[in-house]
Design a protein around this motif. Structure first.
Motif, mmCIF file in Angstrom:
data_model
loop_
_atom_site.group_PDB
_atom_site.id
_atom_site.type_symbol
_atom_site.label_atom_id
_atom_site.label_comp_id
_atom_site.label_asym_id
_atom_site.label_seq_id
_atom_site.Cartn_x
_atom_site.Cartn_y
_atom_site.Cartn_z
ATOM 1 N N ILE A 94 53.320 -13.183 -30.235
ATOM 2 C CA ILE A 94 54.425 -14.072 -30.562
ATOM 3 C C ILE A 94 55.134 -14.466 -29.263
ATOM 4 N N CYS A 95 55.380 -15.772 -29.097
ATOM 5 C CA CYS A 95 56.139 -16.298 -27.952
ATOM 6 C C CYS A 95 57.448 -16.868 -28.481
ATOM 7 N N ALA A 96 58.548 -16.412 -27.918
ATOM 8 C CA ALA A 96 59.864 -16.863 -28.369
ATOM 9 C C ALA A 96 60.677 -17.348 -27.178
ATOM 10 N N VAL A 97 61.487 -18.371 -27.413
ATOM 11 C CA VAL A 97 62.346 -18.917 -26.366
ATOM 12 C C VAL A 97 63.615 -18.082 -26.293
ATOM 13 N N LYS A 98 64.050 -17.846 -25.092
ATOM 14 C CA LYS A 98 65.269 -17.064 -24.889
ATOM 15 C C LYS A 98 66.426 -17.651 -25.687
ATOM 16 N N GLU A 99 67.195 -16.779 -26.304
ATOM 17 C CA GLU A 99 68.363 -17.088 -27.122
ATOM 18 C C GLU A 99 67.987 -17.611 -28.510
ATOM 19 N N SER A 100 66.689 -17.656 -28.811
ATOM 20 C CA SER A 100 66.271 -18.061 -30.154
ATOM 21 C C SER A 100 66.148 -16.820 -31.046
ATOM 22 N N SER A 101 65.741 -17.014 -32.303
ATOM 23 C CA SER A 101 65.486 -15.917 -33.239
ATOM 24 C C SER A 101 63.991 -15.842 -33.506
ATOM 25 N N VAL A 102 63.503 -14.632 -33.743
ATOM 26 C CA VAL A 102 62.072 -14.436 -33.956
ATOM 27 C C VAL A 102 61.869 -13.500 -35.143
ATOM 28 N N GLU A 103 60.762 -13.711 -35.889
ATOM 29 C CA GLU A 103 60.417 -12.873 -37.037
ATOM 30 C C GLU A 103 59.027 -12.291 -36.844
ATOM 31 N N ILE A 104 58.913 -10.972 -37.094
ATOM 32 C CA ILE A 104 57.628 -10.275 -37.036
ATOM 33 C C ILE A 104 57.383 -9.687 -38.430
ATOM 34 N N SER A 105 56.259 -10.065 -39.073
ATOM 35 C CA SER A 105 56.009 -9.681 -40.469
ATOM 36 C C SER A 105 54.702 -8.908 -40.610
ATOM 37 N N CYS A 106 54.633 -8.128 -41.705
ATOM 38 C CA CYS A 106 53.405 -7.419 -42.043
ATOM 39 C C CYS A 106 53.350 -7.161 -43.560
ATOM 40 N N THR A 107 52.158 -6.899 -44.036
ATOM 41 C CA THR A 107 51.959 -6.422 -45.412
ATOM 42 C C THR A 107 51.440 -4.990 -45.350
ATOM 43 N N LEU A 188 55.488 -9.201 -28.459
ATOM 44 C CA LEU A 188 56.486 -10.265 -28.371
ATOM 45 C C LEU A 188 56.767 -10.568 -26.902
ATOM 46 N N THR A 189 56.717 -11.860 -26.536
ATOM 47 C CA THR A 189 57.056 -12.316 -25.180
ATOM 48 C C THR A 189 58.200 -13.302 -25.286
ATOM 49 N N VAL A 190 59.289 -12.985 -24.613
ATOM 50 C CA VAL A 190 60.459 -13.866 -24.604
ATOM 51 C C VAL A 190 60.454 -14.645 -23.293
ATOM 52 N N THR A 191 60.441 -15.948 -23.375
ATOM 53 C CA THR A 191 60.364 -16.788 -22.186
ATOM 54 C C THR A 191 61.698 -17.454 -21.923
ATOM 55 N N ALA A 192 62.068 -17.483 -20.642
ATOM 56 C CA ALA A 192 63.263 -18.204 -20.214
ATOM 57 C C ALA A 192 62.787 -19.415 -19.424
ATOM 58 N N LEU A 193 63.065 -20.588 -19.899
ATOM 59 C CA LEU A 193 62.607 -21.812 -19.239
ATOM 60 C C LEU A 193 63.313 -21.989 -17.898
ATOM 61 N N GLN A 194 62.548 -22.449 -16.919
ATOM 62 C CA GLN A 194 63.074 -22.745 -15.595
ATOM 63 C C GLN A 194 62.497 -24.075 -15.132
ATOM 64 N N VAL A 195 63.323 -24.862 -14.461
ATOM 65 C CA VAL A 195 62.834 -26.100 -13.855
ATOM 66 C C VAL A 195 62.477 -25.804 -12.416
ATOM 67 N N GLN A 196 61.229 -26.056 -12.078
ATOM 68 C CA GLN A 196 60.742 -25.805 -10.722
ATOM 69 C C GLN A 196 60.619 -27.119 -9.975
ATOM 70 N N VAL A 197 61.170 -27.169 -8.735
ATOM 71 C CA VAL A 197 61.064 -28.365 -7.896
ATOM 72 C C VAL A 197 59.733 -28.302 -7.162
ATOM 73 N N ASN A 198 58.796 -29.171 -7.557
ATOM 74 C CA ASN A 198 57.469 -29.159 -6.939
ATOM 75 C C ASN A 198 57.477 -29.815 -5.572
ATOM 76 N N ARG A 199 58.062 -30.976 -5.468
ATOM 77 C CA ARG A 199 58.087 -31.696 -4.190
ATOM 78 C C ARG A 199 59.128 -32.795 -4.232
ATOM 79 N N VAL A 200 59.549 -33.207 -3.031
ATOM 80 C CA VAL A 200 60.499 -34.304 -2.873
ATOM 81 C C VAL A 200 59.811 -35.389 -2.074
#
Length: 586
Positions: A94-107, A188-200
């Motif tokens: 499961i991949c979740a965005v930081k500050e979001s909510s996530v659900e993990i289910s099973c039977t 579960l992997t929680v990702t924090a988005l970052q903007v990377q400056v590739n080039r100017v």
């Protein structure tokens, strides 16, 4: 199926260290790890009792198909009939965005006994929301457990952060055994988005473009990207975003469908702030630190500069003086720079204070310091803050004056002596001494007499050297002939002594006179005469006179005839007389 076709998987080299058997009461589980395509096939369970014919193999078995999904883990339950103990997870990764909510289910299901307890846990962390030994109710806070239907459990985590990343599992207890604890649960992997400056890219000095990338550790399924410039959503939905940048621009990105969960903004540095420690007065030889900080993303790099010192540069957010000196005084500023721009700070001034140096003392006077004249004493010292000056005379406690200059208008003999100047500021004090000599009247007369003696000696020396020089030409034609006579009172008609050189008292005895008579050959146009008479001896009484010495030089031209001429006609217009008076003796 032939008996020999049944092979225990634990003894098969292909499954070495990859299979595990777990049995409780009448239930057994086969676990295969690191599954491969070669593991695909039909698997059966067999047990042997102590009866000679007590061998049984289930049928038709379980069919396993292995795909290329790297997150797939296989568990095969072999039981009597179609019922078993089981825990099956809906998602393996499961991949979740930081500050979001996530659900993990099973039977889950228990084969023959009622479930007495159940809980979720983290298998790779000491932090467990429900400890296996002490179940906890987590229906408060960020973590909650929901069961909407029988046999299905859902773990819900709100406002996830990077620390929530990890592997989770579900287990239950039924009767005297626990099920699911050893099974591999979802990650579960929680990702924090970052903007990377590739080039100017600078197309020209007035047009600068930047290429940005939306960086994340994972990506939710079927998600595209959304870009924002200065808070406004753009039309770009790709991983990379290229645009022109201006001063003050900022950028962010988000996953499509999670526009409210944007990455942190990226922007050029804001105006840097400077702080100086300590913030009060700066004293020489003390430590001083300057700090430069700027709000910027990506983080800024810092460079220090010194006003009017273009050769001075320093890299880093701090400028440290371990022992500051007076030469370090000046104005400093820093520049903050990242890939999107640069900004300069305001100036901070460093004023290093120090005690006065040894004062420099001097005398200002028009000449000798004599009684009745005026004299000024001057004092100066390098100090910060500027020094105050106080004047003292030796053996006197009270100050004579204050200020950089000390003037004595009407000098007296008692004004002579040693004077000291004290330079003082808030950091210390220093003194210097000067000696003042006052010349009195008798000292001045003695000095004048000494000067007269020196002048007389100089005159005699000049005459003596001039006579010796002329002797070189005595015996050669056209040169000077020198004749000397003793007590010659009258040198003849051609060499008469001027009346001024005659003795004042003819009747009185006179000292010997010495004359130097010099004549030239006829070819010589002029004649030079020198008459030197020694001063008479000191006389006492009414006839006592001052000692007088005369030096007379008379130049006369010689005519074609050798006949003498009268004084009125013969006397040439060129005559030089030098008279030196010597001081009277006591």
């Amino acid at each position: 199926m032939i008996e020999n076709e049944y092979v225990d998987l634990k003894s098969d080299p292909q499954y070495d260290h990859r299979v595990k058997y777990e049995c409780w009461s009448r239930s057994c589980t086969l676990t295969i790890t690191d599954v491969r395509k070669s593991d695909s096939g039909v698997y059966r369970f067999r047990f042997i009792s102590n009866h000679p014919d007590g061998k049984f193999t289930d049928g038709p078995g379980v069919t396993l198909s292995v795909t290329d999904d790297p997150d797939l883990h296989v568990k095969v339950n072999s039981v009597y009939g179609e019922t078993c103990n089981k825990v099956i997870y809906t998602d393996r990764s499961i991949c979740a965005v930081k500050e979001s909510s996530v659900e993990i289910s099973c039977t889950y299901n228990s084969y023959y006994r009622s479930i007495t307890s159940k809980y979720w846990f983290r298998s790779n962390s000491s932090l467990q929301w429900q400890s296996p030994s002490r179940p906890q109710d987590l229906r408060t806070g960020r973590v909650q457990v929901h069961e909407t239907t029988k046999g299905r459990s859902t773990l819900r985590i709100s406002d996830v952060t990077e620390t929530d990343s990890g592997q989770y599992g579900f287990t239950f207890r039924a009767g005297g055994f626990e099920w699911g604890r050893s099974l591999s649960g979802p990650s579960l992997t929680v990702t924090a988005l970052q903007v990377q400056v590739n080039r100017v890219m600078a197309i020209d000095p007035s047009s600068v473009h930047v290429e940005l990338k939306c960086q994340s550790s994972c990506r939710p399924r079927s998600s595209s990207y959304v870009w924002f410039q200065n808070g406004r959503q753009t039309e770009s939905t790709t991983l990379y975003f290229t645009t022109r940048i201006n001063s003050g621009d900022n950028f962010s990105c988000a996953f499509n469908g999670h526009e409210n969960l944007r990455s942190p903004l990226v922007y050029a540095p804001k105006a840097p702030l400077l702080k100086m420690s300590p913030s009060g007065d700066i004293v020489m030889n003390s430590p001083v630190t300057l700090n430069c900080s700027s709000d910027a993303n990506p983080a800024a790099n810092y460079t220090w500069y010194r006003d009017s010192h273009p050769e001075f540069t320093h890299e880093g957010p701090q400028l440290v003086f371990s022992s500051i000196q007076s030469s370090d005084s000046g104005r400093f500023y820093c520049e903050a720079e990242n890939q999107l721009g640069r900004r300069r700070s305001e100036f901070v001034s460093i004023n290093v204070e120090y005690a006065p140096d040894v004062p420099s003392v001097s005398v200002v006077s028009s000449g000798e310091i004599v009684e009745g004249s005026s004299v000024t004493l001057t004092c100066s010292s390098d100090a910060n803050p500027a020094a105050n000056y106080t004047w003292y005379k030796e053996d006197e406690q009270a100050p004579k004056a204050s200020g950089q200059n000390f003037t004595i208008s009407d000098v007296r003999a008692e004004d002579g002596g040693k004077y000291s100047c004290e330079a003082q500021n808030s950091r210390g004090r220093r003194r210097s001494v000067i000696h003042v000599t006052v010349v009195t009247g008798w000292m001045k007369s003695a000095a004048a007499g000494s000067v007269s003696v020196v002048i007389v000696l100089l005159v005699f020396l000049v005459v003596f050297l001039w006579i010796r020089k002329k002797r070189f030409f005595q015996r050669t034609p056209g040169h000077v002939e020198v004749r000397c006579t003793k007590r010659q009172l009258n040198a003849g008609p051609e060499y008469e002594v001027p009346p001024a050189a005659a003795p004042r008292n003819p009747a009185a005895p006179q000292d010997d006179l010495f004359y130097a008579s010099i004549s030239f050959s006829k070819s010589q146009d002029e004649a030079l005469y020198s008459n030197v008479r020694a001063a008479p001896l000191q006389r006492r009484g009414a006839e006592e006179e001052e000692d007088v010495e005369y030096t007379m030089v008379t130049a006369q031209g010689l005519g074609a005839s050798s006949q003498p001429r009268r004084r009125e006609a013969e006397e040439d217009s060129f005559a030089l007389y030098s008279t030196v008076n010597k001081a009277q003796r006591a």
